[in-house]
Motif scaffolding. Structure first.
Motif, PDB file in Angstrom:
ATOM      1  N   HIS A  10       7.340  19.143   1.081  1.00 30.13           N
ATOM      2  CA  HIS A  10       7.751  17.949   1.834  1.00 30.13           C
ATOM      3  C   HIS A  10       7.320  16.693   1.073  1.00 30.13           C
ATOM      4  O   HIS A  10       6.139  16.374   0.992  1.00 30.13           O
ATOM      5  CB  HIS A  10       7.123  17.988   3.232  1.00 30.13           C
ATOM      6  N   VAL A  11       8.285  15.989   0.508  1.00 33.62           N
ATOM      7  CA  VAL A  11       8.012  14.852  -0.366  1.00 33.62           C
ATOM      8  C   VAL A  11       7.322  13.708   0.374  1.00 33.62           C
ATOM      9  O   VAL A  11       6.412  13.077  -0.171  1.00 33.62           O
ATOM     10  CB  VAL A  11       9.328  14.361  -1.026  1.00 33.62           C
ATOM     11  N   GLU A  12       7.735  13.426   1.608  1.00 34.68           N
ATOM     12  CA  GLU A  12       7.111  12.340   2.367  1.00 34.68           C
ATOM     13  C   GLU A  12       5.615  12.583   2.560  1.00 34.68           C
ATOM     14  O   GLU A  12       4.824  11.642   2.553  1.00 34.68           O
ATOM     15  CB  GLU A  12       7.778  12.178   3.731  1.00 34.68           C
ATOM     16  N   SER A  13       5.228  13.831   2.741  1.00 38.85           N
ATOM     17  CA  SER A  13       3.805  14.145   2.911  1.00 38.85           C
ATOM     18  C   SER A  13       3.032  13.865   1.626  1.00 38.85           C
ATOM     19  O   SER A  13       1.906  13.368   1.673  1.00 38.85           O
ATOM     20  CB  SER A  13       3.625  15.602   3.330  1.00 38.85           C
ATOM     21  N   HIS A  14       3.639  14.162   0.481  1.00 43.10           N
ATOM     22  CA  HIS A  14       3.013  13.798  -0.797  1.00 43.10           C
ATOM     23  C   HIS A  14       2.787  12.287  -0.850  1.00 43.10           C
ATOM     24  O   HIS A  14       1.721  11.819  -1.255  1.00 43.10           O
ATOM     25  CB  HIS A  14       3.910  14.197  -1.978  1.00 43.10           C
ATOM     26  N   TYR A  15       3.792  11.549  -0.445  1.00 37.87           N
ATOM     27  CA  TYR A  15       3.702  10.081  -0.459  1.00 37.87           C
ATOM     28  C   TYR A  15       2.582   9.592   0.459  1.00 37.87           C
ATOM     29  O   TYR A  15       1.780   8.741   0.075  1.00 37.87           O
ATOM     30  CB  TYR A  15       5.047   9.489  -0.031  1.00 37.87           C
ATOM     31  N   HIS A  16       2.506  10.130   1.679  1.00 33.43           N
ATOM     32  CA  HIS A  16       1.469   9.697   2.619  1.00 33.43           C
ATOM     33  C   HIS A  16       0.076  10.030   2.092  1.00 33.43           C
ATOM     34  O   HIS A  16      -0.854   9.231   2.230  1.00 33.43           O
ATOM     35  CB  HIS A  16       1.682  10.329   3.995  1.00 33.43           C
ATOM     36  N   LEU A  17      -0.067  11.200   1.492  1.00 31.70           N
ATOM     37  CA  LEU A  17      -1.363  11.576   0.914  1.00 31.70           C
ATOM     38  C   LEU A  17      -1.757  10.627  -0.211  1.00 31.70           C
ATOM     39  O   LEU A  17      -2.915  10.222  -0.310  1.00 31.70           O
ATOM     40  CB  LEU A  17      -1.317  13.020   0.391  1.00 31.70           C
ATOM     41  N   SER A  18      -0.797  10.250  -1.045  1.00 34.86           N
ATOM     42  CA  SER A  18      -1.119   9.324  -2.138  1.00 34.86           C
ATOM     43  C   SER A  18      -1.580   7.984  -1.589  1.00 34.86           C
ATOM     44  O   SER A  18      -2.506   7.377  -2.124  1.00 34.86           O
ATOM     45  CB  SER A  18       0.092   9.135  -3.059  1.00 34.86           C
TER      46      SER A  18
END
Length: 108
Positions: free
Chosen positions: A88-96
């Motif tokens: 899930h790409v959005e989750s990667h973004y939120h984690l960053s």
């Protein structure tokens, strides 16, 4: 996002589905999977958590965002890490964003 299938449905598809339901005098359903629409917010939340429990990455990402909004950063990170591991790409973004702002270190 639909609580039954974690699918984002465009306005056009939603409109066509509502026309189909009106013309056929059918009960409201999800435009994607045809599951009956939840009757309450609590029922919709239960549906979303069921999807998260079966490792639906979109539902996990959404659960992470709901936890983040109320300030439960540790739980949000758990959900996002699991969703990111499932692609899930959005989750990667939120984690960053969390790691960039150092929110993790302030909470632990």
């Amino acid at each position: 996002m639909q609580s039954c299938c974690s699918t984002v449905v465009c306005d056009g598809c939603t409109h066509v589905n509502s026309l189909r339901e009106r013309e056929g005098r059918l009960p409201p359903t999800c435009p994607f999977c045809r599951t009956p629409v939840p009757h309450s917010v609590a029922e919709a939340e239960r549906n979303k958590m069921k999807r998260a429990e079966v490792n639906d990455p979109v539902a996990l990402g959404d659960a992470g965002m709901r936890r983040f909004v109320v300030g439960d950063y540790a739980r949000a990170i758990e959900y996002w890490e699991k969703a990111a591991g499932l692609g899930h790409v959005e989750s990667h973004y939120h984690l960053s964003g969390i790691y960039k702002r150092d929110v993790v270190l302030k909470q632990t």
